[in-house]
Design an enzyme around this catalytic site. Structure first.
Site, PDB file in Angstrom:
ATOM      1  N   GLU A  57      92.057 -53.111  56.950  1.00 21.28           N
ATOM      2  CA  GLU A  57      93.256 -53.974  56.798  1.00 21.28           C
ATOM      3  C   GLU A  57      93.152 -55.442  56.559  1.00 21.28           C
ATOM      4  O   GLU A  57      93.545 -55.851  55.881  1.00 21.28           O
ATOM      5  CB  GLU A  57      94.430 -53.319  57.766  1.00 21.28           C
ATOM      6  CG  GLU A  57      94.331 -51.774  57.656  1.00 21.28           C
ATOM      7  CD  GLU A  57      93.756 -51.112  58.648  1.00 21.28           C
ATOM      8  OE1 GLU A  57      94.127 -50.007  59.284  1.00 21.28           O
ATOM      9  OE2 GLU A  57      92.439 -51.368  58.775  1.00 21.28           O
ATOM     10  N   TRP A 175      54.239 -28.401  52.964  1.00 19.25           N
ATOM     11  CA  TRP A 175      55.955 -28.475  52.938  1.00 19.25           C
ATOM     12  C   TRP A 175      56.222 -27.394  52.080  1.00 19.25           C
ATOM     13  O   TRP A 175      55.889 -26.898  51.222  1.00 19.25           O
ATOM     14  CB  TRP A 175      56.257 -29.834  52.059  1.00 19.25           C
ATOM     15  CG  TRP A 175      55.876 -31.011  52.823  1.00 19.25           C
ATOM     16  CD1 TRP A 175      54.393 -31.763  52.231  1.00 19.25           C
ATOM     17  CD2 TRP A 175      56.342 -31.707  53.556  1.00 19.25           C
ATOM     18  NE1 TRP A 175      54.523 -33.110  53.013  1.00 19.25           N
ATOM     19  CE2 TRP A 175      55.475 -32.921  54.139  1.00 19.25           C
ATOM     20  CE3 TRP A 175      57.370 -31.672  54.295  1.00 19.25           C
ATOM     21  CZ2 TRP A 175      55.595 -33.845  55.134  1.00 19.25           C
ATOM     22  CZ3 TRP A 175      57.724 -32.573  55.513  1.00 19.25           C
ATOM     23  CH2 TRP A 175      56.779 -33.533  55.707  1.00 19.25           C
ATOM     24  N   LEU A 209      61.529 -39.247  62.289  1.00 24.33           N
ATOM     25  CA  LEU A 209      62.965 -38.748  62.184  1.00 24.33           C
ATOM     26  C   LEU A 209      63.631 -40.199  61.989  1.00 24.33           C
ATOM     27  O   LEU A 209      64.945 -40.425  62.258  1.00 24.33           O
ATOM     28  CB  LEU A 209      63.392 -38.513  63.557  1.00 24.33           C
ATOM     29  CG  LEU A 209      62.825 -37.187  64.443  1.00 24.33           C
ATOM     30  CD1 LEU A 209      63.129 -37.039  65.632  1.00 24.33           C
ATOM     31  CD2 LEU A 209      63.097 -36.016  63.345  1.00 24.33           C
ATOM     32  N   GLU A 293      68.202 -30.803  63.819  1.00 28.00           N
ATOM     33  CA  GLU A 293      66.859 -30.496  62.764  1.00 28.00           C
ATOM     34  C   GLU A 293      66.018 -29.329  63.142  1.00 28.00           C
ATOM     35  O   GLU A 293      65.222 -29.028  62.609  1.00 28.00           O
ATOM     36  CB  GLU A 293      66.235 -31.678  62.488  1.00 28.00           C
ATOM     37  CG  GLU A 293      67.033 -32.556  61.425  1.00 28.00           C
ATOM     38  CD  GLU A 293      66.107 -33.342  60.473  1.00 28.00           C
ATOM     39  OE1 GLU A 293      64.879 -33.286  60.701  1.00 28.00           O
ATOM     40  OE2 GLU A 293      66.656 -34.262  59.766  1.00 28.00           O
ATOM     41  N   GLY A 295      63.356 -27.021  66.178  1.00 30.51           N
ATOM     42  CA  GLY A 295      63.226 -25.730  65.119  1.00 30.51           C
ATOM     43  C   GLY A 295      64.066 -24.670  65.387  1.00 30.51           C
ATOM     44  O   GLY A 295      65.441 -24.824  65.960  1.00 30.51           O
ATOM     45  N   GLY A 296      63.629 -23.360  65.321  1.00 27.51           N
ATOM     46  CA  GLY A 296      64.336 -22.065  65.409  1.00 27.51           C
ATOM     47  C   GLY A 296      65.033 -21.835  66.645  1.00 27.51           C
ATOM     48  O   GLY A 296      66.105 -21.440  66.864  1.00 27.51           O
ATOM     49  N   LEU A 299      67.792 -24.610  66.946  1.00 26.43           N
ATOM     50  CA  LEU A 299      68.842 -24.137  66.147  1.00 26.43           C
ATOM     51  C   LEU A 299      69.569 -23.069  66.500  1.00 26.43           C
ATOM     52  O   LEU A 299      71.048 -22.788  66.633  1.00 26.43           O
ATOM     53  CB  LEU A 299      68.477 -23.948  64.821  1.00 26.43           C
ATOM     54  CG  LEU A 299      67.944 -25.021  63.961  1.00 26.43           C
ATOM     55  CD1 LEU A 299      67.234 -24.793  62.620  1.00 26.43           C
ATOM     56  CD2 LEU A 299      69.067 -26.210  63.548  1.00 26.43           C
TER      57      LEU A 299
END
Length: 366
Positions: A57, A175, A209, A293, A295-296, A299
């Site tokens: 603003e 990859w 990263l 990100e 890993g398994g 996550l």
């Protein structure tokens, strides 16, 4: 002044476009854009460039090509009414002679919520709230989650094969997806205030990263490392923009060395890092958004804790197979398909031969 619903939405969408120019730079503040309109024409505009800088603003008022007395100000979020890093925007708006405010949504921050609107109305300014409100809240989903759920907005990201593997049985993962997908994923980091991985990712890949794009800010790097195995020469320790979550099992000497490098160490009285407690600590540090990100195992711990808001899943047209290959989401898992975690508001994107699925998690308990 424009009064039709079409023109109101047109100018509000202009504020969305402006707000996005501050993406990655405004946290823990929201992305905000503003336009000043007289007789259907824009006479001023601005956006919040980065935390600590003037709000949208104020930028719009400064840019005005003419006297704004009697004009309408469009903004995607309620103007602030308190002293924070900058003075209250409502005071400047009232002083300017603006006679009408159109904003998409109230500010979820309890220091502002509704108070800015009240103060503007008390000053005799006509205020309209709610135009494209859902879109406005989606634009600042992290900011709204941070204040409404009292924790950072959490997104998880993984790159996998069609059979859900993110690494082979030997741990090889470079990859899985194509270069275009990897570039998209790196840019995704710039949209989040912090990025998190586990120590196994550091030991296996020594990742940077960062975003590695000029004009984009690298996120704060968060590492889960219960015994502080992290090598002091790791790329993620290239500067002090790092938080490490660890436990009482960590070497006191290693803690001292890392703190000597300016690294923020969060110590937990547990054998592993408790996810909910970690998010509470991040909230204290005003971290409003977090990209996990992997890993398994990492996550899986976030998903199992029911603390994930958004998913980015990249799938390449390959099959890895094998019982020992790394799955994208590990942990205990569910027993029945009817209890599976569903996604809503799903979108898809094709990146050469890789498909990206983006969606919001719906837990069965919700």
């Amino acid at each position: 002044m424009q009064n039709s619903s079409f023109s109101e939405e047109y100018f509000i969408r202009k504020t969305f476009h402006l707000a996005k120019q501050g993406m990655g730079w405004t946290s823990p503040n929201p992305m905000v854009g503003a336009v000043i309109v007289r007789e259907g024409g824009i006479i001023g505009h601005g956006f919040h460039r980065r935390v600590g800088c003037p709000h949208a603003e104020i930028e719009a008022l400064k840019s005005a090509k003419e006297d704004v007395t009697g004009a309408t100000l469009y903004v995607n979020l309620e103007p602030c009414s308190h002293y924070g890093r900058t003075p209250p925007c409502v005071d400047a708006i009232i002083k300017s002679g603006i006679k009408r405010i159109v904003c998409s949504s109230l500010d979820p921050n309890p220091k502002v919520h509704g108070q800015g609107i009240t103060k503007l109305k008390q000053a005799g300014i006509d205020v309209t709230v709610g135009i494209l409100e859902n879109e406005a809240q989606s634009l600042n989903e992290a900011f709204f989650t941070f204040h409404q759920k009292k924790r950072p907005f959490v997104a998880i990201k993984f790159s996998g094969s069609l059979d859900g593997k993110i690494a082979t049985k030997t741990g090889d993962s470079k990859w899985i997806t194509c270069e275009k997908a990897r570039s998209f994923a790196r840019n995704l980091r710039s949209q989040y205030q912090a990025i998190l991985v586990g120590i196994n990712t550091i030991l296996r890949d020594d990742p940077h990263l960062g975003v590695r794009v000029i004009g984009k800010r690298d996120p704060l790097r968060i590492i889960l490392d219960s015994t502080l195995k992290i090598p002091l020469q790791s790329q993620v320790l290239r500067d002090s923009n790092v938080i490490i979550g660890t436990t009482a099992k960590a070497s006191k000497q290693k803690v001292k060395q890392l703190k000597g490098k300016g690294i923020d160490i969060i110590m937990f009285d547990d054998t592993t890092t408790p996810i909910k407690d970690l998010l509470s600590e991040l909230r204290k540090r005003e971290i409003i958004s977090l990209l996990v990100e992997g890993g398994g195992s990492v996550l899986g711990s976030f998903v199992q804790s029911c603390l994930v808001d958004k998913l980015y899943a990249f799938h390449a047209p390959i099959l890895i197979g094998g019982r020992s290959a790394v799955s994208a989401i590990e942990g205990e898992g569910i027993g029945l398909i009817k209890d599976a975690i569903r996604l809503k508001n799903i979108t898809y994107k094709k990146l050469d031969d890789t498909f990206l699925t983006v969606g919001y998690l719906v837990y069965s308990s919700n």
